[in-house]
Design a protein around this motif. Structure first.
Motif, PDB file in Angstrom:
ATOM      1  N   SER A 193       0.787  -1.191  -0.207  1.00  0.00           N
ATOM      2  CA  SER A 193      -0.003   0.059   0.180  1.00  0.00           C
ATOM      3  C   SER A 193       0.810   1.271   0.065  1.00  0.00           C
ATOM      4  CB  SER A 193      -0.907   0.038   1.015  1.00  0.00           C
ATOM      5  OG  SER A 193      -0.209   0.342   2.360  1.00  0.00           O
ATOM      6  N   SER A 194       0.268   2.467  -0.281  1.00  0.00           N
ATOM      7  CA  SER A 194       1.072   3.644  -0.059  1.00  0.00           C
ATOM      8  C   SER A 194       1.809   3.818   1.220  1.00  0.00           C
ATOM      9  CB  SER A 194      -0.127   4.964  -0.131  1.00  0.00           C
ATOM     10  OG  SER A 194      -0.677   4.864  -1.457  1.00  0.00           O
ATOM     11  N   THR A 195       1.458   3.170   2.397  1.00  0.00           N
ATOM     12  CA  THR A 195       2.179   3.478   3.593  1.00  0.00           C
ATOM     13  C   THR A 195       2.817   2.007   4.024  1.00  0.00           C
ATOM     14  OG1 THR A 195       0.192   2.377   4.694  1.00  0.00           O
ATOM     15  CG2 THR A 195       0.197   4.924   4.526  1.00  0.00           C
ATOM     16  N   HIS A 196       2.884   1.177   3.036  1.00  0.00           N
ATOM     17  CA  HIS A 196       3.656  -0.116   3.144  1.00  0.00           C
ATOM     18  C   HIS A 196       2.900  -0.828   4.469  1.00  0.00           C
ATOM     19  CE1 HIS A 196       6.066   1.268   0.096  1.00  0.00           C
ATOM     20  NE2 HIS A 196       6.670   2.288   0.884  1.00  0.00           N
ATOM     21  N   LYS A 197       1.753  -0.558   4.887  1.00  0.00           N
ATOM     22  CA  LYS A 197       1.035  -1.129   5.791  1.00  0.00           C
ATOM     23  C   LYS A 197      -0.484  -1.493   5.667  1.00  0.00           C
ATOM     24  CE  LYS A 197       3.825   1.152   9.436  1.00  0.00           C
ATOM     25  NZ  LYS A 197       3.682   2.172  10.765  1.00  0.00           N
ATOM     26  N   ASP A 198      -1.056  -2.589   6.202  1.00  0.00           N
ATOM     27  CA  ASP A 198      -2.268  -2.920   5.925  1.00  0.00           C
ATOM     28  C   ASP A 198      -3.220  -2.134   6.804  1.00  0.00           C
ATOM     29  OD1 ASP A 198      -4.838  -4.097   5.135  1.00  0.00           O
ATOM     30  OD2 ASP A 198      -4.152  -6.003   5.971  1.00  0.00           O
ATOM     31  N   THR A 206      -6.535  16.557  -2.369  1.00  0.00           N
ATOM     32  CA  THR A 206      -5.690  16.764  -1.056  1.00  0.00           C
ATOM     33  C   THR A 206      -4.945  15.527  -0.653  1.00  0.00           C
ATOM     34  OG1 THR A 206      -7.571  16.313   0.446  1.00  0.00           O
ATOM     35  CG2 THR A 206      -7.222  18.510  -0.332  1.00  0.00           C
ATOM     36  N   ASP A 207      -5.325  14.365  -1.114  1.00  0.00           N
ATOM     37  CA  ASP A 207      -4.870  13.278  -0.628  1.00  0.00           C
ATOM     38  C   ASP A 207      -5.157  11.902  -1.442  1.00  0.00           C
ATOM     39  OD1 ASP A 207      -3.177  11.501   1.034  1.00  0.00           O
ATOM     40  OD2 ASP A 207      -4.458  11.604   2.855  1.00  0.00           O
ATOM     41  N   GLN A 208      -4.176  10.813  -1.427  1.00  0.00           N
ATOM     42  CA  GLN A 208      -4.467   9.568  -2.045  1.00  0.00           C
ATOM     43  C   GLN A 208      -3.861   8.381  -1.658  1.00  0.00           C
ATOM     44  OE1 GLN A 208      -2.495  11.156  -5.897  1.00  0.00           O
ATOM     45  NE2 GLN A 208      -0.465  10.170  -5.346  1.00  0.00           N
ATOM     46  N   TYR A 209      -4.208   7.439  -1.993  1.00  0.00           N
ATOM     47  CA  TYR A 209      -3.965   5.936  -1.281  1.00  0.00           C
ATOM     48  C   TYR A 209      -4.312   4.969  -2.210  1.00  0.00           C
ATOM     49  CZ  TYR A 209      -4.015   2.125   2.188  1.00  0.00           C
ATOM     50  OH  TYR A 209      -3.935   1.178   2.759  1.00  0.00           O
ATOM     51  N   GLY A 218      -6.477 -15.121  -4.730  1.00  0.00           N
ATOM     52  CA  GLY A 218      -5.806 -16.381  -5.744  1.00  0.00           C
ATOM     53  C   GLY A 218      -4.829 -16.145  -6.439  1.00  0.00           C
ATOM     54  N   GLU A 219      -4.828 -16.427  -7.880  1.00  0.00           N
ATOM     55  CA  GLU A 219      -3.721 -15.848  -8.655  1.00  0.00           C
ATOM     56  C   GLU A 219      -3.841 -14.492  -9.192  1.00  0.00           C
ATOM     57  OE1 GLU A 219      -1.264 -17.681  -8.907  1.00  0.00           O
ATOM     58  OE2 GLU A 219      -1.963 -19.048  -7.617  1.00  0.00           O
ATOM     59  N   VAL A 220      -5.013 -13.678  -8.885  1.00  0.00           N
ATOM     60  CA  VAL A 220      -5.160 -12.309  -9.539  1.00  0.00           C
ATOM     61  C   VAL A 220      -4.700 -11.353  -8.692  1.00  0.00           C
ATOM     62  CG1 VAL A 220      -7.025 -10.889 -10.705  1.00  0.00           C
ATOM     63  CG2 VAL A 220      -7.179 -13.351 -10.683  1.00  0.00           C
ATOM     64  N   GLU A 221      -3.945 -10.392  -9.144  1.00  0.00           N
ATOM     65  CA  GLU A 221      -3.496  -9.164  -8.361  1.00  0.00           C
ATOM     66  C   GLU A 221      -4.147  -8.037  -8.950  1.00  0.00           C
ATOM     67  OE1 GLU A 221       0.665  -7.333  -7.966  1.00  0.00           O
ATOM     68  OE2 GLU A 221       0.704  -9.064  -6.874  1.00  0.00           O
ATOM     69  N   ARG A 222      -4.707  -7.116  -7.804  1.00  0.00           N
ATOM     70  CA  ARG A 222      -5.575  -5.943  -8.243  1.00  0.00           C
ATOM     71  C   ARG A 222      -4.876  -5.004  -7.626  1.00  0.00           C
ATOM     72  NH1 ARG A 222      -6.956  -8.067 -12.085  1.00  0.00           N
ATOM     73  NH2 ARG A 222      -9.356  -8.732 -12.695  1.00  0.00           N
ATOM     74  N   ILE A 223      -5.094  -3.524  -7.981  1.00  0.00           N
ATOM     75  CA  ILE A 223      -4.941  -2.267  -7.173  1.00  0.00           C
ATOM     76  C   ILE A 223      -6.080  -1.319  -6.940  1.00  0.00           C
ATOM     77  CG2 ILE A 223      -3.485  -0.115  -7.099  1.00  0.00           C
ATOM     78  CD1 ILE A 223      -1.403  -1.437  -8.818  1.00  0.00           C
ATOM     79  N   ASP A 224      -6.386  -0.962  -5.840  1.00  0.00           N
ATOM     80  CA  ASP A 224      -7.405  -0.257  -5.490  1.00  0.00           C
ATOM     81  C   ASP A 224      -6.751   1.228  -5.184  1.00  0.00           C
ATOM     82  OD1 ASP A 224      -9.440  -1.898  -6.097  1.00  0.00           O
ATOM     83  OD2 ASP A 224      -9.787  -2.343  -3.690  1.00  0.00           O
ATOM     84  N   CYS A 225      -7.177   2.261  -5.869  1.00  0.00           N
ATOM     85  CA  CYS A 225      -6.776   3.545  -5.466  1.00  0.00           C
ATOM     86  C   CYS A 225      -7.737   4.464  -5.201  1.00  0.00           C
ATOM     87  CB  CYS A 225      -5.876   4.048  -6.780  1.00  0.00           C
ATOM     88  SG  CYS A 225      -6.464   4.134  -8.153  1.00  0.00           S
ATOM     89  N   TYR A 226      -7.527   5.505  -4.227  1.00  0.00           N
ATOM     90  CA  TYR A 226      -8.511   6.349  -3.679  1.00  0.00           C
ATOM     91  C   TYR A 226      -7.906   7.743  -3.820  1.00  0.00           C
ATOM     92  CZ  TYR A 226     -10.124   2.228  -1.686  1.00  0.00           C
ATOM     93  OH  TYR A 226     -10.601   0.862  -1.555  1.00  0.00           O
ATOM     94  N   THR A 227      -8.765   8.854  -4.122  1.00  0.00           N
ATOM     95  CA  THR A 227      -8.179  10.183  -4.081  1.00  0.00           C
ATOM     96  C   THR A 227      -9.223  10.645  -3.148  1.00  0.00           C
ATOM     97  OG1 THR A 227      -9.443  10.721  -5.852  1.00  0.00           O
ATOM     98  CG2 THR A 227      -7.148   9.904  -6.296  1.00  0.00           C
TER      99      THR A 227
END
Length: 214
Positions: free
Chosen positions: A31-36, A129-132, A139-148
């Motif tokens: 993640s942006s913060t390298h933490k869950d 003003t912020d993003q994450y 499973g075998e599928v990788e995704r990215i969720d991004c927020y602004t």
């Protein structure tokens, strides 16, 4: 012995059933913060909310895990613009409905275009003003969720609304008349809108009582 085998068989079937229905779990990767640990504004269930003199707007987008987070943020920002315009169109339509006013086909077309992001004015004052982002695997599928997270002052929001209202009034004489007669107030505070709609009625009663005396 048969009873023991039956118990074991039932337990085995239950375990297999549980495994087959649960499916692969979401596994945190980065993640942006390298933490869950997502920030509170990401966890907020609201998409828009007021904060003092500002209107806050959260947007999100999902891309494949092999795509860049920067591109995901850009898409989320586009979604934010569309969400803001949709909120504006719904705000205008809601105030018309609250005044029990019908709306012409031309005016509805204008609101429809605004909802779709086909806003002819400029979206001014919207500031991010912020993003994450959060990368995860199912499973075998990788995704990215991004927020602004974006904000716009109520003054800038009102200016954008003014452009839309002017266009509606120009094509719908009934709405223009309702605005002139004070039946619709597009720019009253939402929290005070209900109170403001009661004022004309009270004033009418006062005037009627005065007329009866004369």
């Amino acid at each position: 012995m048969k009873k023991i085998l039956q118990v074991v068989s039932i337990a085995s079937l239950s375990l297999l059933s549980a495994c087959s229905t649960s499916g692969p779990k979401r596994e945190f990767v980065d993640s942006s913060t390298h933490k869950d640990n997502a920030p509170s504004w990401v966890l907020n269930t609201k998409v828009t909310w007021e904060d003092g003199s500002k209107i806050m707007l959260k947007s999100s987008h999902t891309v494949r895990g092999d795509e860049r987070a920067a591109g995901c943020y850009d898409l989320a920002k586009l979604d934010a613009n569309e969400s803001l315009l949709s909120e504006l169109a719904n705000d205008v339509k809601g105030r018309i409905d609250n005044a029990s006013q019908s709306i012409s086909e031309n005016a509805e077309t204008i609101l429809g275009k605004v909802r779709k992001g086909e806003y002819e004015g400029r979206v001014t004052g919207l500031r991010f003003t912020d993003q994450y982002f959060e990368r995860y695997r199912i499973g075998e599928v990788e995704r990215i969720d991004c927020y602004t997270l974006a904000e716009i002052t109520k003054q800038d929001y009102a200016q954008m609304k003014r452009v839309v209202v002017d266009k509606i009034v120009a094509v719908d004489p009934r709405i223009k008349e309702a605005v002139t007669q004070g039946q619709i107030n597009f720019f009253a505070d939402k929290s005070k809108l209900e109170d403001s709609t009661r004022v004309p009625a009270a004033a009418t009663q006062s005037t009627t009582a005065s007329d009866e005396k004369h």
